[in-house]
Design a protein around this motif. Structure first.
Motif: not given
Length: 71
Positions: A17-18, A20-21, A24-25
């Motif tokens: 999840e980290a 993916k974030t 995305a950022n």
């Protein structure tokens, strides 16, 4: 599933999840850090590559392409 396996799965999920974030950022440095010495499943790699391609960040795409795939 043992308690240790549950903890390991939870850490793995949080790591994913980290990642993916960060993708995305467009956080290249964080993506490098999170990918260091890690391999991933083919489906995970494919999804993350698709996500990186949405942002057109060539550096992140190259980092993901270099990740080892688990067999």
């Amino acid at each position: 599933m043992t308690s240790e396996q549950t903890k390991q799965a939870s850490r793995s999920f949080m790591h994913y999840e980290a990642l993916k974030t960060a993708i995305a950022n467009n956080e290249v440095a964080l993506v490098k850090q999170l990918l260091a010495n890690h391999s991933m499943q083919p489906l995970e790699k494919s999804y993350l590559l698709d996500l990186a391609k949405l942002n057109s960040n060539r550096e992140i795409i190259a980092l993901l392409q270099a990740v080892t795939v688990q067999q």
